[in-house]
Design an enzyme around this catalytic site. Structure first.
Site, PDB file in Angstrom:
ATOM      1  N   ASN A  13      10.439  96.657  47.319  1.00 15.50           N
ATOM      2  CA  ASN A  13       9.800  96.898  47.712  1.00 15.50           C
ATOM      3  C   ASN A  13       8.922  97.221  46.333  1.00 15.50           C
ATOM      4  O   ASN A  13       9.118  98.348  45.426  1.00 15.50           O
ATOM      5  CB  ASN A  13       9.519  98.644  48.579  1.00 15.50           C
ATOM      6  CG  ASN A  13       8.436  99.500  48.199  1.00 15.50           C
ATOM      7  OD1 ASN A  13       7.756  99.199  48.112  1.00 15.50           O
ATOM      8  ND2 ASN A  13       8.853 100.630  48.693  1.00 15.50           N
ATOM      9  N   HIS A 100       5.723 104.355  54.544  1.00 11.95           N
ATOM     10  CA  HIS A 100       7.055 105.021  53.645  1.00 11.95           C
ATOM     11  C   HIS A 100       6.649 106.664  53.507  1.00 11.95           C
ATOM     12  O   HIS A 100       5.255 107.052  53.610  1.00 11.95           O
ATOM     13  CB  HIS A 100       6.541 103.733  52.333  1.00 11.95           C
ATOM     14  CG  HIS A 100       7.459 104.573  51.024  1.00 11.95           C
ATOM     15  ND1 HIS A 100       7.420 104.816  50.201  1.00 11.95           N
ATOM     16  CD2 HIS A 100       8.355 103.081  50.682  1.00 11.95           C
ATOM     17  CE1 HIS A 100       8.581 105.061  49.497  1.00 11.95           C
ATOM     18  NE2 HIS A 100       8.922 103.727  49.606  1.00 11.95           N
ATOM     19  N   GLU A 102       6.275 107.937  50.038  1.00 16.64           N
ATOM     20  CA  GLU A 102       4.908 107.656  49.267  1.00 16.64           C
ATOM     21  C   GLU A 102       4.127 108.085  50.106  1.00 16.64           C
ATOM     22  O   GLU A 102       3.164 108.562  49.714  1.00 16.64           O
ATOM     23  CB  GLU A 102       5.105 107.169  48.240  1.00 16.64           C
ATOM     24  CG  GLU A 102       6.363 107.288  47.404  1.00 16.64           C
ATOM     25  CD  GLU A 102       6.996 105.962  46.820  1.00 16.64           C
ATOM     26  OE1 GLU A 102       6.252 104.477  46.851  1.00 16.64           O
ATOM     27  OE2 GLU A 102       7.734 105.546  46.166  1.00 16.64           O
ATOM     28  N   GLY A 178      13.442 106.565  43.349  1.00 21.08           N
ATOM     29  CA  GLY A 178      13.193 106.851  42.127  1.00 21.08           C
ATOM     30  C   GLY A 178      14.105 107.925  40.895  1.00 21.08           C
ATOM     31  O   GLY A 178      13.150 107.786  40.434  1.00 21.08           O
TER      32      GLY A 178
HETATM   33  P1  PGA Z   1      13.892 103.465  44.908  1.00 22.71           P
HETATM   34  O1  PGA Z   1      12.656 102.880  45.324  1.00 22.71           O
HETATM   35  O2  PGA Z   1      15.205 102.380  44.722  1.00 22.71           O
HETATM   36  O3  PGA Z   1      13.015 102.919  43.610  1.00 22.71           O
HETATM   37  O4  PGA Z   1      14.723 104.617  44.774  1.00 22.71           O
HETATM   38  C1  PGA Z   1      13.040 102.906  47.384  1.00 22.71           C
HETATM   39  C2  PGA Z   1      11.641 102.902  47.823  1.00 22.71           C
HETATM   40  O5  PGA Z   1      10.922 103.761  48.145  1.00 22.71           O
HETATM   41  O6  PGA Z   1      12.111 102.380  49.289  1.00 22.71           O
END
Ligand code: PGA
Length: 257
Positions: A13, A100, A102, A178
């Site tokens: 992603n 997602h 976010e 993240g």
């Molecule tokens: P990350 O993100 O691997 O940077 O933690 C995963 C995601 O949000 O799909």
């Protein structure tokens, strides 16, 4: 993972990273590193504007698919700036991330909206990667499994059994995205098993066995192997570590062991 019953899928992603020219460069670096990955499907979920160049760069790599990170919840209409499922399908996109965290947080996407998008994606012939997951506060309150059951049931509402196999779930604890803080293998395994149990109750054991359930949230080359050893962790949705060819390839390699 359990390769006997379902596909292992490692999806990157990219979020809002990489211009079209950087996309070409990253894919050119990545291709030779993962050319031997026979046992898992690899998906690159890139920004909309990078989709055409990604598809072109991957023309000779049928095992690497291109995905989008979102789509609109209506078929078409006066929605300035938005992109429909049919548009993605027509380009040659195979997967689309839906719900997602976010998008749930910054664009107020609800379970109802997620459900509409799942139906539209399936109708267009796209495979939805449906994200579910809890906040740290919810985990501390002990409501993780209940909350995720609600999210899974909502996403599957009205989905007929013959379409079920098209859907991929991604368990992404919000506190692990993240942050560098990964869920423990036990936590990932427990939620994966609980998602499958919910699907089993809705569709029966045979259908539930065929669904790919990924883990996402700070997955890296060093923790991928242990996470994927869990029976109900059939792949990864990888953010940060998918932005460099070497780290993403190492995760794909871990899925191939
Ligand atoms: P990350 O993100 O691997 O940077 O933690 C995963 C995601 O949000 O799909």
């Amino acid at each position: 993972m359990n390769r006997r019953y379902r596909k292992t899928i490692i999806a990157g992603n990219w979020k809002m990273h990489k211009t079209p020219s950087e996309t070409r460069q990253l894919i050119d670096e990545l291709k030779p590193l993962i050319s031997k990955a026979k046992w898992c499907e690899v998906v690159l979920c890139v920004p909309y504007v990078d989709i055409p160049i990604a598809l072109r760069a991957l023309k000779d790599s049928p095992r690497i698919a291109v995905g989008a990170q979102n789509m609109h919840h209506e078929e078409s209409g006066a929605y300035t700036g938005d992109v429909s499922a049919a548009m993605l399908k027509d380009l040659g996109v195979k997967y689309v991330i839906i719900g997602h965290s976010e998008r749930r947080a910054y664009y107020h996407e609800t379970d109802t909206l997620v459900s509409r998008k799942v139906h539209l994606a399936l109708r267009a012939g796209l495979r939805p990667i449906v994200c579910v997951g809890e906040t740290l506060e919810q985990r501390d309150q002990g409501v993780t499994l209940d909350l995720i059951t609600v999210q899974v049931k909502a996403a599957l509402s009205g989905v007929p059994v013959e379409k079920l196999r098209q859907i991929v779930f991604a368990y992404e604890p919000i506190w692990a995205i993240g942050t560098g803080r990964t869920a423990t293998v036990e936590q990932a395994g427990e939620v994966g098993a609980s998602i499958r149990a919910t699907i089993r109750k809705m569709y029966g054991a045979r259908a539930a066995r065929s669904v790919t359930i990924q883990y996402g949230g700070s997955m890296t080359a060093s923790n991928a192997h242990d996470l994927l050893a869990q029976l109900d962790v059939d792949g990864g949705l990888v953010g940060g570590a998918s932005l460099k060819a070497s780290s993403f390839a190492a995760i794909v390699q871990a899925a191939n062991q």
